[in-house]
Motif scaffolding. Structure first.
Motif, PDB file in Angstrom:
ATOM      1  N   VAL A   1      16.104 -19.832 -20.426  1.00  0.00           N
ATOM      2  CA  VAL A   1      16.304 -18.391 -20.272  1.00  0.00           C
ATOM      3  C   VAL A   1      17.177 -18.110 -19.051  1.00  0.00           C
ATOM      4  O   VAL A   1      18.079 -17.264 -19.098  1.00  0.00           O
ATOM      5  CB  VAL A   1      14.946 -17.664 -20.138  1.00  0.00           C
ATOM      6  N   ALA A   2      16.929 -18.818 -17.946  1.00  0.00           N
ATOM      7  CA  ALA A   2      17.679 -18.583 -16.713  1.00  0.00           C
ATOM      8  C   ALA A   2      19.162 -18.872 -16.879  1.00  0.00           C
ATOM      9  O   ALA A   2      20.013 -18.172 -16.314  1.00  0.00           O
ATOM     10  CB  ALA A   2      17.098 -19.437 -15.585  1.00  0.00           C
ATOM     11  N   ILE A   3      19.493 -19.911 -17.659  1.00  0.00           N
ATOM     12  CA  ILE A   3      20.890 -20.313 -17.807  1.00  0.00           C
ATOM     13  C   ILE A   3      21.573 -19.581 -18.962  1.00  0.00           C
ATOM     14  O   ILE A   3      22.747 -19.209 -18.859  1.00  0.00           O
ATOM     15  CB  ILE A   3      20.972 -21.842 -18.008  1.00  0.00           C
ATOM     16  N   SER A   4      20.846 -19.331 -20.037  1.00  0.00           N
ATOM     17  CA  SER A   4      21.461 -18.687 -21.206  1.00  0.00           C
ATOM     18  C   SER A   4      21.537 -17.170 -21.062  1.00  0.00           C
ATOM     19  O   SER A   4      22.425 -16.532 -21.634  1.00  0.00           O
ATOM     20  CB  SER A   4      20.679 -19.041 -22.476  1.00  0.00           C
ATOM     21  N   ASN A   5      20.624 -16.569 -20.308  1.00  0.00           N
ATOM     22  CA  ASN A   5      20.597 -15.117 -20.184  1.00  0.00           C
ATOM     23  C   ASN A   5      20.205 -14.717 -18.759  1.00  0.00           C
ATOM     24  O   ASN A   5      19.161 -14.102 -18.538  1.00  0.00           O
ATOM     25  CB  ASN A   5      19.591 -14.534 -21.187  1.00  0.00           C
ATOM     26  N   PRO A   6      21.037 -15.049 -17.781  1.00  0.00           N
ATOM     27  CA  PRO A   6      20.656 -14.831 -16.372  1.00  0.00           C
ATOM     28  C   PRO A   6      20.444 -13.369 -16.006  1.00  0.00           C
ATOM     29  O   PRO A   6      19.614 -13.064 -15.144  1.00  0.00           O
ATOM     30  CB  PRO A   6      21.829 -15.435 -15.591  1.00  0.00           C
ATOM     31  N   LEU A   7      21.157 -12.454 -16.646  1.00  0.00           N
ATOM     32  CA  LEU A   7      21.028 -11.037 -16.303  1.00  0.00           C
ATOM     33  C   LEU A   7      19.679 -10.459 -16.729  1.00  0.00           C
ATOM     34  O   LEU A   7      19.190  -9.498 -16.126  1.00  0.00           O
ATOM     35  CB  LEU A   7      22.168 -10.235 -16.940  1.00  0.00           C
ATOM     36  N   ARG A   8      19.094 -11.026 -17.762  1.00  0.00           N
ATOM     37  CA  ARG A   8      17.806 -10.527 -18.252  1.00  0.00           C
ATOM     38  C   ARG A   8      16.668 -11.504 -17.944  1.00  0.00           C
ATOM     39  O   ARG A   8      15.573 -11.375 -18.485  1.00  0.00           O
ATOM     40  CB  ARG A   8      17.866 -10.283 -19.763  1.00  0.00           C
ATOM     41  N   TYR A   9      16.942 -12.472 -17.060  1.00  0.00           N
ATOM     42  CA  TYR A   9      15.962 -13.523 -16.777  1.00  0.00           C
ATOM     43  C   TYR A   9      14.625 -12.959 -16.299  1.00  0.00           C
ATOM     44  O   TYR A   9      13.570 -13.261 -16.867  1.00  0.00           O
ATOM     45  CB  TYR A   9      16.542 -14.485 -15.740  1.00  0.00           C
ATOM     46  N   LEU A  10      14.649 -12.127 -15.267  1.00  0.00           N
ATOM     47  CA  LEU A  10      13.406 -11.589 -14.720  1.00  0.00           C
ATOM     48  C   LEU A  10      12.733 -10.613 -15.672  1.00  0.00           C
ATOM     49  O   LEU A  10      11.518 -10.425 -15.626  1.00  0.00           O
ATOM     50  CB  LEU A  10      13.668 -10.917 -13.365  1.00  0.00           C
ATOM     51  N   GLN A  11      13.527 -10.000 -16.534  1.00  0.00           N
ATOM     52  CA  GLN A  11      12.948  -9.093 -17.528  1.00  0.00           C
ATOM     53  C   GLN A  11      12.207  -9.883 -18.607  1.00  0.00           C
ATOM     54  O   GLN A  11      11.111  -9.504 -19.037  1.00  0.00           O
ATOM     55  CB  GLN A  11      14.044  -8.237 -18.158  1.00  0.00           C
ATOM     56  N   VAL A  12      12.813 -10.991 -19.050  1.00  0.00           N
ATOM     57  CA  VAL A  12      12.182 -11.821 -20.084  1.00  0.00           C
ATOM     58  C   VAL A  12      11.001 -12.594 -19.495  1.00  0.00           C
ATOM     59  O   VAL A  12       9.898 -12.603 -20.047  1.00  0.00           O
ATOM     60  CB  VAL A  12      13.207 -12.799 -20.692  1.00  0.00           C
ATOM     61  N   MET A  13      11.213 -13.236 -18.355  1.00  0.00           N
ATOM     62  CA  MET A  13      10.174 -14.038 -17.713  1.00  0.00           C
ATOM     63  C   MET A  13       9.420 -13.183 -16.689  1.00  0.00           C
ATOM     64  O   MET A  13       9.359 -13.497 -15.500  1.00  0.00           O
ATOM     65  CB  MET A  13      10.785 -15.269 -17.048  1.00  0.00           C
ATOM     66  N   ASN A  14       8.847 -12.098 -17.154  1.00  0.00           N
ATOM     67  CA  ASN A  14       8.080 -11.237 -16.253  1.00  0.00           C
ATOM     68  C   ASN A  14       6.707 -11.845 -15.970  1.00  0.00           C
ATOM     69  O   ASN A  14       6.323 -12.862 -16.551  1.00  0.00           O
ATOM     70  CB  ASN A  14       7.938  -9.827 -16.848  1.00  0.00           C
ATOM     71  N   LYS A  15       5.972 -11.197 -15.079  1.00  0.00           N
ATOM     72  CA  LYS A  15       4.690 -11.739 -14.647  1.00  0.00           C
ATOM     73  C   LYS A  15       3.720 -11.897 -15.817  1.00  0.00           C
ATOM     74  O   LYS A  15       3.024 -12.913 -15.930  1.00  0.00           O
ATOM     75  CB  LYS A  15       4.072 -10.833 -13.574  1.00  0.00           C
ATOM     76  N   LYS A  16       3.687 -10.906 -16.691  1.00  0.00           N
ATOM     77  CA  LYS A  16       2.777 -10.964 -17.838  1.00  0.00           C
ATOM     78  C   LYS A  16       3.094 -12.147 -18.742  1.00  0.00           C
ATOM     79  O   LYS A  16       2.202 -12.853 -19.214  1.00  0.00           O
ATOM     80  CB  LYS A  16       2.845  -9.652 -18.625  1.00  0.00           C
ATOM     81  N   THR A  17       4.379 -12.372 -18.982  1.00  0.00           N
ATOM     82  CA  THR A  17       4.798 -13.491 -19.834  1.00  0.00           C
ATOM     83  C   THR A  17       4.449 -14.829 -19.193  1.00  0.00           C
ATOM     84  O   THR A  17       3.924 -15.734 -19.864  1.00  0.00           O
ATOM     85  CB  THR A  17       6.314 -13.422 -20.088  1.00  0.00           C
ATOM     86  N   CYS A  18       4.713 -14.973 -17.906  1.00  0.00           N
ATOM     87  CA  CYS A  18       4.442 -16.236 -17.206  1.00  0.00           C
ATOM     88  C   CYS A  18       2.950 -16.564 -17.213  1.00  0.00           C
ATOM     89  O   CYS A  18       2.555 -17.696 -17.531  1.00  0.00           O
ATOM     90  CB  CYS A  18       4.953 -16.158 -15.779  1.00  0.00           C
ATOM     91  N   VAL A  19       2.124 -15.579 -16.875  1.00  0.00           N
ATOM     92  CA  VAL A  19       0.675 -15.797 -16.868  1.00  0.00           C
ATOM     93  C   VAL A  19       0.176 -16.100 -18.275  1.00  0.00           C
ATOM     94  O   VAL A  19      -0.677 -16.970 -18.487  1.00  0.00           O
ATOM     95  CB  VAL A  19      -0.061 -14.577 -16.269  1.00  0.00           C
ATOM     96  N   GLY A  20       0.723 -15.379 -19.265  1.00  0.00           N
ATOM     97  CA  GLY A  20       0.322 -15.601 -20.653  1.00  0.00           C
ATOM     98  C   GLY A  20       0.644 -17.002 -21.135  1.00  0.00           C
ATOM     99  O   GLY A  20      -0.168 -17.629 -21.835  1.00  0.00           O
ATOM    100  N   LEU A  21       1.815 -17.524 -20.742  1.00  0.00           N
ATOM    101  CA  LEU A  21       2.198 -18.878 -21.137  1.00  0.00           C
ATOM    102  C   LEU A  21       1.262 -19.917 -20.525  1.00  0.00           C
ATOM    103  O   LEU A  21       0.847 -20.874 -21.204  1.00  0.00           O
ATOM    104  CB  LEU A  21       3.639 -19.150 -20.717  1.00  0.00           C
ATOM    105  N   ILE A  22       0.907 -19.725 -19.264  1.00  0.00           N
ATOM    106  CA  ILE A  22       0.011 -20.674 -18.601  1.00  0.00           C
ATOM    107  C   ILE A  22      -1.392 -20.600 -19.193  1.00  0.00           C
ATOM    108  O   ILE A  22      -2.029 -21.631 -19.480  1.00  0.00           O
ATOM    109  CB  ILE A  22      -0.036 -20.413 -17.084  1.00  0.00           C
ATOM    110  N   MET A  23      -1.901 -19.390 -19.403  1.00  0.00           N
ATOM    111  CA  MET A  23      -3.245 -19.230 -19.961  1.00  0.00           C
ATOM    112  C   MET A  23      -3.322 -19.796 -21.374  1.00  0.00           C
ATOM    113  O   MET A  23      -4.322 -20.425 -21.748  1.00  0.00           O
ATOM    114  CB  MET A  23      -3.641 -17.762 -19.957  1.00  0.00           C
ATOM    115  N   SER A  24      -2.283 -19.594 -22.161  1.00  0.00           N
ATOM    116  CA  SER A  24      -2.253 -20.136 -23.523  1.00  0.00           C
ATOM    117  C   SER A  24      -2.268 -21.666 -23.493  1.00  0.00           C
ATOM    118  O   SER A  24      -2.913 -22.305 -24.336  1.00  0.00           O
ATOM    119  CB  SER A  24      -1.002 -19.638 -24.260  1.00  0.00           C
ATOM    120  N   SER A  25      -1.576 -22.247 -22.531  1.00  0.00           N
ATOM    121  CA  SER A  25      -1.558 -23.708 -22.405  1.00  0.00           C
ATOM    122  C   SER A  25      -2.963 -24.236 -22.128  1.00  0.00           C
ATOM    123  O   SER A  25      -3.403 -25.221 -22.741  1.00  0.00           O
ATOM    124  CB  SER A  25      -0.614 -24.130 -21.270  1.00  0.00           C
TER     125      SER A  25
END
Length: 310
Positions: free
Chosen positions: A127-151
């Motif tokens: 995401v950081a390399i393919s879409n840097p302008l929307r990186y923080l929007q895509v990888m927001n706090k909710k998404t990051c926590v959700g990915l870890i909790m799902s793991s």
């Protein structure tokens, strides 16, 4: 005689963990080596956590995942090394059936969680390399926590499934585990039950659990490579590759040893090879990750220098 009653009368209640050699004497030099390795592992990962938490510049998705990887590495090392240290210093190699199953559960849990965190980190880099302008929007706090909790949730179910099956098996004969901890392959080899169905489960569900993340990581980096090669600036290409180099090193070390251990023909297994490889993925990988990410990451090195100079 029914299988259940036969197990009650004849099942093994204690396993003997050989450790790193067949000797029955304490091995003080090895004890000191692995004690140092364990302490460096714990301290190194705690340093990574401290650096990330103390520097506001590192409060980004990439370092959030790195912090979670450091936590898992501490737990993963703590599942196996303390028991190994006890074996080396006292030569007391016994472990109860319940203790063995418990160790197996947590080892499976932390191993697979590490596998999925490495996968999430690959997605983060994509995401950081393919879409840097929307990186923080895509990888927001909710998404990051959700990915870890799902793991964590998914791997808990995976580990529970394997433990339930192992717990239903009968162990009535040899009780010597030729490893430094209770792992799946040696336990399957010791079981008096028909393990053919479980072998199939290991190569299907187990392959799906570990191969799917690996395939996703490879696909992600193929996409990243394509994007990077299309960049006109050599400086931008170098920066993009440098942000991925540490992660790629960890992926190669982790998946290489796991595949060598769990996904090769049983006829090619040797006790010496298994011991050596199991030491790499259960002890050395948690040790090396802090150095891989600190020595090859400019921001982490700068933050570490600031902490040391305070």
């Amino acid at each position: 005689m029914e299988a259940s009653s036969w197990r009650n009368e004849s099942s093994v209640s204690v396993f003997l963990i050989v450790g790193l050699s067949e000797t029955a004497d304490p091995q003080i030099p090895l004890f000191l080596v692995f004690l140092a390795v364990y302490l460096i592992t714990v301290v190194g990962n705690i340093v990574i956590l401290s650096v990330i938490s103390s520097d506001q510049r590192l409060h980004t998705p990439m370092y959030f995942f790195l912090a979670n990887l450091a936590v898992v590495d501490i737990f993963l090392s703590s599942v196996t090394v303390p028991k190994l240290l006890l074996i080396l210093v006292t030569a007391q190699k016994s472990i109860s059936y319940a203790g063995c199953v418990t160790q197996l559960y947590f080892f499976q849990l932390f191993m697979v969680v590490e596998c999925y965190i490495l996968t999430v980190m690959a997605y983060d880099r994509l995401v950081a390399i393919s879409n840097p302008l929307r990186y923080l929007q895509v990888m927001n706090k909710k998404t990051c926590v959700g990915l870890i909790m799902s793991s964590w949730k998914f791997t808990s179910l995976h580990s529970l499934l394997h433990i339930c099956i192992v717990s239903s098996m009968i162990f009535c004969g040899p009780n010597i585990i030729h490893e430094h901890f209770c792992d799946l392959p040696p336990l399957l080899a010791l079981s008096c039950s028909d393990t053919s169905k479980y072998d199939l489960l290991v190569f299907t569900e187990g392959s799906l659990v570990t191969m799917s993340p690996f395939v996703f990581i490879v696909a992600s980096y193929c996409r990243i490579l394509k994007i990077v090669l299309m960049m006109r600036s050599s400086c931008r290409r170098y920066q993009a590759f440098s942000t991925c180099s540490s992660h790629l090193t960890s992926v190669a070390l982790f998946f290489g040893t796991v595949f060598f251990t769990y996904f090769r023909p049983s006829s090619s297994n040797s006790v010496e090879d298994d011991r050596s490889v199991s030491v790499v993925y259960s002890i050395l990988t948690p040790l090396l990750n802090p150095f891989i990410y600190s020595l090859r990451n400019k921001q982490v090195k700068e933050s570490l220098k600031k902490i040391l100079l305070m």
